[in-house]
Design a protein around this motif. Sequence first.
Motif, PDB file in Angstrom:
ATOM      1  N   SER A 147       0.835  -1.198   0.000  1.00 17.41           N
ATOM      2  CA  SER A 147       0.000   0.000   0.000  1.00 17.41           C
ATOM      3  C   SER A 147       0.873   1.251   0.000  1.00 17.41           C
ATOM      4  O   SER A 147       0.603   2.223  -0.720  1.00 17.41           O
ATOM      5  N   ARG A 148       1.942   1.220   0.798  1.00 24.65           N
ATOM      6  CA  ARG A 148       2.858   2.360   0.854  1.00 24.65           C
ATOM      7  C   ARG A 148       3.567   2.568  -0.486  1.00 24.65           C
ATOM      8  O   ARG A 148       3.702   3.698  -0.969  1.00 24.65           O
ATOM      9  N   ILE A 149       4.003   1.471  -1.123  1.00 29.78           N
ATOM     10  CA  ILE A 149       4.679   1.559  -2.417  1.00 29.78           C
ATOM     11  C   ILE A 149       3.741   2.136  -3.471  1.00 29.78           C
ATOM     12  O   ILE A 149       4.129   2.981  -4.285  1.00 29.78           O
ATOM     13  N   TRP A 150       2.476   1.684  -3.448  1.00 30.98           N
ATOM     14  CA  TRP A 150       1.493   2.222  -4.400  1.00 30.98           C
ATOM     15  C   TRP A 150       1.299   3.715  -4.204  1.00 30.98           C
ATOM     16  O   TRP A 150       1.297   4.487  -5.169  1.00 30.98           O
ATOM     17  N   GLN A 151       1.161   4.129  -2.963  1.00 29.04           N
ATOM     18  CA  GLN A 151       0.976   5.547  -2.674  1.00 29.04           C
ATOM     19  C   GLN A 151       2.190   6.374  -3.130  1.00 29.04           C
ATOM     20  O   GLN A 151       2.039   7.482  -3.656  1.00 29.04           O
ATOM     21  N   LYS A 152       3.378   5.814  -2.957  1.00 29.40           N
ATOM     22  CA  LYS A 152       4.593   6.560  -3.288  1.00 29.40           C
ATOM     23  C   LYS A 152       4.857   6.598  -4.785  1.00 29.40           C
ATOM     24  O   LYS A 152       5.318   7.616  -5.318  1.00 29.40           O
ATOM     25  N   THR A 153       4.572   5.507  -5.499  1.00 30.52           N
ATOM     26  CA  THR A 153       4.952   5.429  -6.913  1.00 30.52           C
ATOM     27  C   THR A 153       3.827   5.813  -7.866  1.00 30.52           C
ATOM     28  O   THR A 153       4.087   6.183  -9.015  1.00 30.52           O
ATOM     29  N   GLY A 154       2.571   5.703  -7.428  1.00 32.62           N
ATOM     30  CA  GLY A 154       1.452   6.009  -8.319  1.00 32.62           C
ATOM     31  C   GLY A 154       1.244   4.997  -9.432  1.00 32.62           C
ATOM     32  O   GLY A 154       0.579   5.283 -10.440  1.00 32.62           O
ATOM     33  N   LYS A 155       1.798   3.790  -9.274  1.00 34.46           N
ATOM     34  CA  LYS A 155       1.619   2.750 -10.290  1.00 34.46           C
ATOM     35  C   LYS A 155       0.152   2.331 -10.409  1.00 34.46           C
ATOM     36  O   LYS A 155      -0.633   2.462  -9.470  1.00 34.46           O
ATOM     37  N   THR A 156      -0.190   1.798 -11.563  1.00 36.93           N
ATOM     38  CA  THR A 156      -1.475   1.127 -11.741  1.00 36.93           C
ATOM     39  C   THR A 156      -1.255  -0.329 -11.362  1.00 36.93           C
ATOM     40  O   THR A 156      -0.418  -1.010 -11.966  1.00 36.93           O
ATOM     41  N   ILE A 157      -1.971  -0.821 -10.356  1.00 36.99           N
ATOM     42  CA  ILE A 157      -1.730  -2.169  -9.839  1.00 36.99           C
ATOM     43  C   ILE A 157      -2.989  -3.019  -9.953  1.00 36.99           C
ATOM     44  O   ILE A 157      -4.085  -2.574  -9.602  1.00 36.99           O
ATOM     45  N   LEU A 158      -2.824  -4.241 -10.461  1.00 40.90           N
ATOM     46  CA  LEU A 158      -3.878  -5.250 -10.457  1.00 40.90           C
ATOM     47  C   LEU A 158      -3.391  -6.412  -9.616  1.00 40.90           C
ATOM     48  O   LEU A 158      -2.325  -6.988  -9.896  1.00 40.90           O
TER      49      LEU A 158
END
Length: 248
Positions: free
Chosen positions: A173-184
């Motif tokens: 969750s932290r990595i997603w917030q920091k990088t803004g990647k689109t994740i599935l």
Amino acid sequence: MIKIEQLSKIYGQGDDQVVALEPLDQQINAGEFVSIIGPSGCGKSTLLRLIASLEDPTSGSVTLETANLKRPVGFVFQDAVLLPWKTVAENIRFPLDTTGVSRKQANEKVAELVELVGLKGFEKSLPKQLSGGMRQRAAIARALADDPPILLMDEPFSAVDLLTRETLNDELSRIWQKTGKTILLVTHSVEEAAYLGSRVMVMSPRPGRLKATYDVDLAQPRGEQTKRDPKFLDLVSELRTLMREMTS
């Protein structure tokens, strides 16, 4: 970011034919975190593999709006599949070694990713010297090495213990917030899907169809307080009920 139009997949022929995925239409917007749940064999992993072009569709198409990047997608599998003879740093750097990036730039990127996934101090360790959770951290870092805008994850935490899984959920969750990647993310855990996703897609039993989608209205960043939020508890309960109805 991802446009799916009438996408289907059929394996085999005649009496041996298996419809893994019925025609599916869906759009994934840039920066979304989409969790995908459903019974075993409902086409969740097949969908990811079709998006990643690891398999060809029977019909329909997937369009990635990623500015014609050479590698628009990073893939994290259920098993970390690290190269056993390479260190953590060498495994993370491996995608960069084939793209013409200078060694200096590659090493700087590796150092950045090691910090991002919490593996500082283990750069020279071999995979056999790491716990399962640490190997998956390294696999996530490797998938991010050449900065793909899309990250596909196929049950990446299913083989680790519950406490490690919860820690990795928070890290992801932290990595997603920091990088803004689109994740599935494909998962069998209803709680994990609701906790991580900005949207949850529910697939029906085979032949795989999109049964329902849920927008997740929970504040970011998420943590232990999220799991006590009545909206989280209500969503988990609703997802569980739907899953039971489909498999009963």
